[in-house]
Design a protein around this motif. Sequence first.
Motif, PDB file in Angstrom:
ATOM      1  N   ILE A  85       0.826  -1.201   0.000  1.00  0.00           N
ATOM      2  CA  ILE A  85       0.000   0.000   0.000  1.00  0.00           C
ATOM      3  C   ILE A  85       0.868   1.263   0.000  1.00  0.00           C
ATOM      4  N   SER A  86       0.454   2.265  -0.784  1.00  0.00           N
ATOM      5  CA  SER A  86       1.181   3.532  -0.845  1.00  0.00           C
ATOM      6  C   SER A  86       0.719   4.461   0.282  1.00  0.00           C
ATOM      7  N   ARG A  87       1.427   5.563   0.453  1.00  0.00           N
ATOM      8  CA  ARG A  87       1.060   6.497   1.530  1.00  0.00           C
ATOM      9  C   ARG A  87      -0.308   7.107   1.270  1.00  0.00           C
ATOM     10  N   ARG A  88      -0.620   7.476   0.042  1.00  0.00           N
ATOM     11  CA  ARG A  88      -1.927   8.051  -0.261  1.00  0.00           C
ATOM     12  C   ARG A  88      -3.040   7.039   0.004  1.00  0.00           C
ATOM     13  N   GLU A  89      -2.830   5.805  -0.407  1.00  0.00           N
ATOM     14  CA  GLU A  89      -3.825   4.769  -0.158  1.00  0.00           C
ATOM     15  C   GLU A  89      -3.997   4.513   1.334  1.00  0.00           C
ATOM     16  N   TYR A  90      -2.901   4.510   2.053  1.00  0.00           N
ATOM     17  CA  TYR A  90      -2.972   4.291   3.496  1.00  0.00           C
ATOM     18  C   TYR A  90      -3.733   5.421   4.182  1.00  0.00           C
ATOM     19  N   ASN A  91      -3.467   6.664   3.771  1.00  0.00           N
ATOM     20  CA  ASN A  91      -4.145   7.811   4.375  1.00  0.00           C
ATOM     21  C   ASN A  91      -5.643   7.802   4.099  1.00  0.00           C
ATOM     22  N   SER A  92      -6.047   7.210   2.991  1.00  0.00           N
ATOM     23  CA  SER A  92      -7.470   7.196   2.650  1.00  0.00           C
ATOM     24  C   SER A  92      -8.236   6.083   3.355  1.00  0.00           C
ATOM     25  N   ILE A  93      -7.566   4.964   3.626  1.00  0.00           N
ATOM     26  CA  ILE A  93      -8.287   3.815   4.181  1.00  0.00           C
ATOM     27  C   ILE A  93      -8.109   3.641   5.689  1.00  0.00           C
ATOM     28  N   SER A  94      -6.997   4.103   6.246  1.00  0.00           N
ATOM     29  CA  SER A  94      -6.754   3.911   7.683  1.00  0.00           C
ATOM     30  C   SER A  94      -7.791   4.592   8.575  1.00  0.00           C
ATOM     31  N   PRO A  95      -8.325   5.785   8.215  1.00  0.00           N
ATOM     32  CA  PRO A  95      -9.368   6.357   9.079  1.00  0.00           C
ATOM     33  C   PRO A  95     -10.585   5.455   9.224  1.00  0.00           C
ATOM     34  N   LEU A  96     -10.919   4.692   8.201  1.00  0.00           N
ATOM     35  CA  LEU A  96     -12.075   3.802   8.280  1.00  0.00           C
ATOM     36  C   LEU A  96     -11.845   2.688   9.298  1.00  0.00           C
ATOM     37  N   VAL A  97     -10.621   2.153   9.320  1.00  0.00           N
ATOM     38  CA  VAL A  97     -10.292   1.105  10.290  1.00  0.00           C
ATOM     39  C   VAL A  97     -10.354   1.656  11.713  1.00  0.00           C
ATOM     40  N   VAL A  98      -9.828   2.850  11.908  1.00  0.00           N
ATOM     41  CA  VAL A  98      -9.846   3.466  13.235  1.00  0.00           C
ATOM     42  C   VAL A  98     -11.287   3.706  13.699  1.00  0.00           C
ATOM     43  N   ILE A  99     -12.133   4.227  12.823  1.00  0.00           N
ATOM     44  CA  ILE A  99     -13.533   4.475  13.181  1.00  0.00           C
ATOM     45  C   ILE A  99     -14.237   3.172  13.528  1.00  0.00           C
ATOM     46  N   MET A 100     -13.976   2.122  12.756  1.00  0.00           N
ATOM     47  CA  MET A 100     -14.588   0.819  13.019  1.00  0.00           C
ATOM     48  C   MET A 100     -14.246   0.326  14.429  1.00  0.00           C
ATOM     49  N   ILE A 101     -13.006   0.495  14.832  1.00  0.00           N
ATOM     50  CA  ILE A 101     -12.585   0.030  16.159  1.00  0.00           C
ATOM     51  C   ILE A 101     -13.168   0.908  17.262  1.00  0.00           C
ATOM     52  N   ILE A 102     -13.152   2.220  17.056  1.00  0.00           N
ATOM     53  CA  ILE A 102     -13.717   3.131  18.067  1.00  0.00           C
ATOM     54  C   ILE A 102     -15.193   2.826  18.292  1.00  0.00           C
ATOM     55  N   MET A 103     -15.941   2.601  17.211  1.00  0.00           N
ATOM     56  CA  MET A 103     -17.359   2.276  17.339  1.00  0.00           C
ATOM     57  C   MET A 103     -17.567   0.965  18.085  1.00  0.00           C
ATOM     58  N   GLY A 104     -16.627   0.035  17.941  1.00  0.00           N
ATOM     59  CA  GLY A 104     -16.755  -1.237  18.630  1.00  0.00           C
ATOM     60  C   GLY A 104     -16.322  -1.202  20.079  1.00  0.00           C
ATOM     61  N   VAL A 105     -15.316  -0.382  20.381  1.00  0.00           N
ATOM     62  CA  VAL A 105     -14.790  -0.314  21.744  1.00  0.00           C
ATOM     63  C   VAL A 105     -15.688   0.535  22.643  1.00  0.00           C
ATOM     64  N   LYS A 106     -16.268   1.596  22.118  1.00  0.00           N
ATOM     65  CA  LYS A 106     -17.087   2.509  22.918  1.00  0.00           C
ATOM     66  C   LYS A 106     -18.463   2.699  22.276  1.00  0.00           C
ATOM     67  N   PRO A 107     -19.277   1.663  22.212  1.00  0.00           N
ATOM     68  CA  PRO A 107     -20.576   1.791  21.540  1.00  0.00           C
ATOM     69  C   PRO A 107     -21.572   2.664  22.277  1.00  0.00           C
ATOM     70  N   SER A 108     -21.401   2.836  23.588  1.00  0.00           N
ATOM     71  CA  SER A 108     -22.363   3.629  24.354  1.00  0.00           C
ATOM     72  C   SER A 108     -22.411   5.071  23.877  1.00  0.00           C
ATOM     73  N   ILE A 109     -21.293   5.572  23.383  1.00  0.00           N
ATOM     74  CA  ILE A 109     -21.271   6.948  22.863  1.00  0.00           C
ATOM     75  C   ILE A 109     -22.260   7.091  21.714  1.00  0.00           C
ATOM     76  N   TRP A 110     -22.247   6.101  20.816  1.00  0.00           N
ATOM     77  CA  TRP A 110     -23.078   6.177  19.625  1.00  0.00           C
ATOM     78  C   TRP A 110     -24.540   5.931  19.945  1.00  0.00           C
ATOM     79  N   SER A 111     -24.801   5.017  20.872  1.00  0.00           N
ATOM     80  CA  SER A 111     -26.194   4.729  21.195  1.00  0.00           C
ATOM     81  C   SER A 111     -26.892   5.924  21.822  1.00  0.00           C
ATOM     82  N   GLU A 112     -26.119   6.801  22.455  1.00  0.00           N
ATOM     83  CA  GLU A 112     -26.699   8.012  23.047  1.00  0.00           C
ATOM     84  C   GLU A 112     -27.151   9.008  21.988  1.00  0.00           C
ATOM     85  N   VAL A 113     -26.605   8.872  20.779  1.00  0.00           N
ATOM     86  CA  VAL A 113     -26.931   9.826  19.712  1.00  0.00           C
ATOM     87  C   VAL A 113     -28.310   9.550  19.150  1.00  0.00           C
ATOM     88  N   TRP A 114     -28.561   8.267  18.809  1.00  0.00           N
ATOM     89  CA  TRP A 114     -29.847   7.948  18.215  1.00  0.00           C
ATOM     90  C   TRP A 114     -30.724   7.117  19.132  1.00  0.00           C
TER      91      TRP A 114
END
Length: 455
Positions: free
Chosen positions: A426-455
């Motif tokens: 993977i190139s740096r541009r490709e990494y910069n575009s896809i890595s935020p999605l992986v981070v968001i996926m993990i954050i949503m899984g580790v701290k789901p209570s934050i999201w459930s409070e929204v909706w």
Amino acid sequence: MELWIGMISPWIGGIMIGMSKRSGRKGIISSGIVWIIMTRELVKRMREERLVENRMENIGYEIGVDGMSIGFMWLSSVLISVSIISEYKKEKGSQEQLLIMEGILMEVFSVRDIIGFYISYEGVLIPMIMMVGRGGSRERRIRAVYMLIIYTLVGSMIMLMGIIVMYVSVGSSGYEVLMNVEYKEEIGEWLWWSIMISMMIKMPLIPCHVWLPEVHAEAPTVGSVMLAGIMLKMGGYGMLRIGIGMLSEESVYNSPVIYTMSVISGIYGGMSTISQIDWKKIIAYSSIVHMGMVGVGMYSMRREGYSGSIMMMISHGIISSGMFMVVGMMYERYKTRVIKYYGGMEEGMPIMSRIMWMLCMGNMGVPMTSGYVSEMWIMWGIMSVSKEIGVMMSISMILTVVYTIWMYNRVYKGSKKEYIGKEMDISRREYNSISPLVVIMIIMGVKPSIWSEVW
């Protein structure tokens, strides 16, 4: 005021790109502004229960953000931002289309009027058709465009008739008014079907799914990201906002229809996924399986089911978009999406293989990922209604694990195939575009209570 800035920023960015020769930086700035605004609104929703409303007094045009709509607006801004980063050095036409689509999507999820919803709901198709027709990589892309137009047009015409009947019957098209109206049994039943047929096609649920794998197979990578990440979610959003929100009694009465279609989508879709040889079609059929889970969660009529279905749609938007981006990166290198030509890629592409494996874990619903949380909430909601349906949907979850592991092993494990030449990680541009999605996926899984409070 912030909502209006978020609405017009993509349009301004698209105009600026059209008038300039160098487009990438302006596109990133425009999409970034929307992402920042939507993130701020999301944080506000986490801290306090409220509905943000803005009205344009001269024409009576009203937009509003509640817990459900802000989640989808935030998802749209995230996916379009990472898509523009991935398209940074490519022709500017794709970035203009992305920004136009972003502006329309902001209206889809924020407008508080059913007629405005319909106009923007259909308006999203214009840039999508351009992406597939102009940016598609294979000869069948025109056929895919026709399938996209015909299927969505049929559903849209039926929905338009229902919206007209609602407006004539009530005398208003505002959400707040329509949510408090009770229709006669025959009219309400017809209105439910007129709305839901369009939403079933857009999600899609089997047997309204035929167009989806074909369009995915012919679309460019960014088109697949927009289709799986956002457009399918418009169908789920419409089911919640209009189907359940405005026609609640009819939704309860017809819930067995949704259960049946969702179970078939989960089981048949999973079995169809296993039989595919095209990498993109595997992920496309996987989307049908996950949308079956969403349908079951929504029509469980339980808070856990609602939260799980919204979480599943946002989670699937993040995960499937990341997987489509990986497939696009591999296609750019080797010009094929047929699984049998790949094998043993892990050794030469360690970073990309790790990223794909994390996305696969989210797709399978492994703990500490967003997929796990959404599936558990949905199963919690449906098991309190019908254990039989819960057991059948658990079969689709098992099939998801089977085809996901099968797909990953065929590509990245085993011995290297003779068809593969030099491996490029993977190139740096490709990494910069896809890595935020992986981070968001993990954050949503580790701290789901934050999201459930929204909706």
